[in-house]
Design an enzyme around this catalytic site. Structure first.
Site, mmCIF file in Angstrom:
data_model
loop_
_atom_site.group_PDB
_atom_site.id
_atom_site.type_symbol
_atom_site.label_atom_id
_atom_site.label_comp_id
_atom_site.label_asym_id
_atom_site.label_seq_id
_atom_site.Cartn_x
_atom_site.Cartn_y
_atom_site.Cartn_z
ATOM 1 N N MET A 99 70.096 125.376 90.384
ATOM 2 C CA MET A 99 70.895 126.582 90.611
ATOM 3 C C MET A 99 71.150 126.767 92.098
ATOM 4 S SD MET A 99 69.141 129.342 88.036
ATOM 5 C CE MET A 99 67.463 128.888 88.523
ATOM 6 N N TYR B 33 82.517 118.124 89.310
ATOM 7 C CA TYR B 33 82.356 117.568 90.649
ATOM 8 C C TYR B 33 82.781 116.096 90.657
ATOM 9 C CZ TYR B 33 80.101 122.011 91.540
ATOM 10 O OH TYR B 33 79.861 123.361 91.659
#
Length: 358
Positions: free
Chosen positions: A24, A178
């Protein structure tokens, strides 16, 4: 039947339980992407997780475009992460790094005016987080084939730097829209060379990066994260099941220690899949430990482990506000709620001040 509190071996890592801490981003580094002392305290507080997967960590400035996120390419960054890993190990925990190249989601303001790179010349939707607020994404330029070996080398060096920083292993971030995900899925990869077109070509970068990281630190300390079901940051695939089945078979052949699938359910509370999670269908294609992720509570996690869908579950937001999450689940304590307003601020509020259960 398997439970959340059974130990599990992940290659070279022995985890005492199957309640893992998901990666995170929390934006508590410096503007030079160096970890800060408060980060050592934060991760130490959560060392009872069976395994901590760190926040995403940039392998180069080219691949890092999030304010106050951290990197792993300078001596200062490596030393900063060493303080974190030492703190986790001193508390009896285990921690691996998530290696990150954001590709087209890096804003040019992080790159001294250079354009971000991707599989193809595309633009991410919405707006980028920058030091000057939210700004539209730039159109990425496509990576030339002769530039790709340098990307692979950057992941290799990032894995070596991770060992120098004291991490127990590394997870390759190949999910969430990504760079590697931009190569994998056909909404972002329009290449006509041997990195585009067929499934075998689109998984080539994933294979090369994974082999490079495994060569650097050992396959038994290498993991990968994928996000098969639906769209993330404008990246999706028109036929994900055969794509990700082939990816899992390739990763299984390389012999990586573990694989994480981030798959929001269709009724998710943070991120919503446009199809049901594919983990049950994909499970036969990967022979190692499979980590499930996204929107799990203890009951759903326990049910999926007992059903054999996965071997461990990575919890994200519950670990923000419940640093002792395994104990809370084991003893039936209620879970504290987190404050979204403090997710990405730079101070200790909403980061270090969530207490353990009494």
């Amino acid at each position: 039947m398997t439970s959340l509190f059974d130990p599990i071996e992940l290659g070279a890592i022995k985890a005492p339980n199957r309640i893992f801490m998901a990666p995170m981003t929390r934006a508590r580094g410096t503007r030079d992407h160096v970890p800060t002392p408060m980060m050592a305290d934060y991760y130490r507080q959560r060392a009872s997780a069976g395994l901590i997967i760190s926040e995403a960590v940039g392998i180069t400035q080219q691949g890092l475009g999030w304010p106050y996120a951290t990197g792993l390419w300078t001596r200062e960054q490596i030393a900063g992460w060493r303080q974190v890993t030492d703190a986790v190990h001193d508390a009896g925990g285990r921690i691996i790094v998530q290696l990150w190249h954001m590709g087209r989601t890096v804003h040019s303001s992080f790159l001294e005016g250079e354009r971000p790179v991707s599989a193809s010349a595309t633009t991410a939707p919405s707006h980028a987080h920058t030091y000057d607020g939210r700004q539209p994404y730039d159109e990425a330029r496509h990576l030339h084939a002769d530039e790709i070996p340098a990307i692979v080398s950057d992941f290799h060096q990032g894995a070596l730097n991770a060992l120098g920083a004291g991490f127990d292993g590394a997870q390759i971030h190949a999910a969430n829209g990504y760079l590697i995900d931009q190569f994998l899925r056909d909404s972002a990869n329009f290449r006509d060379d041997h990195y585009g077109g067929s499934i075998a070509n689109r998984i080539r970068l994933l294979r090369e990066v994974t082999e490079a990281v495994a060569e650097a630190i050992g396959a038994d300390r290498t993991g990968v994260r994928l996000s098969p079901n639906g769209e993330t940051q404008g990246v999706r695939d028109s036929d994900p099941l055969p794509l990700f089945a082939a990816a899992l078979e390739t990763l299984s052949e390389i012999g990586i220690a573990h694989l994480e699938l981030r798959e929001p359910p269709v009724d998710g509370t943070f991120g919503v899949g446009d199809m049901a999670p594919l983990a049950p269908q994909l499970r036969p294609f990967f022979k190692g430990p499979l980590i499930l992720n996204s929107d799990f509570d203890a009951a759903r996690a326990d049910a999926d482990l007992k059903a054999g869908v996965g071997d461990a579950v990575a919890f994200g937001r519950p670990f923000i506000s419940n640093p002792d999450l395994p104990r809370r689940i084991a003893e039936g304590f209620p879970l504290a709620s987190d404050d979204m307003a403090t997710w990405f601020t730079q101070g200790p509020e909403g980061y270090l001040d969530y207490p353990a259960a009494l």
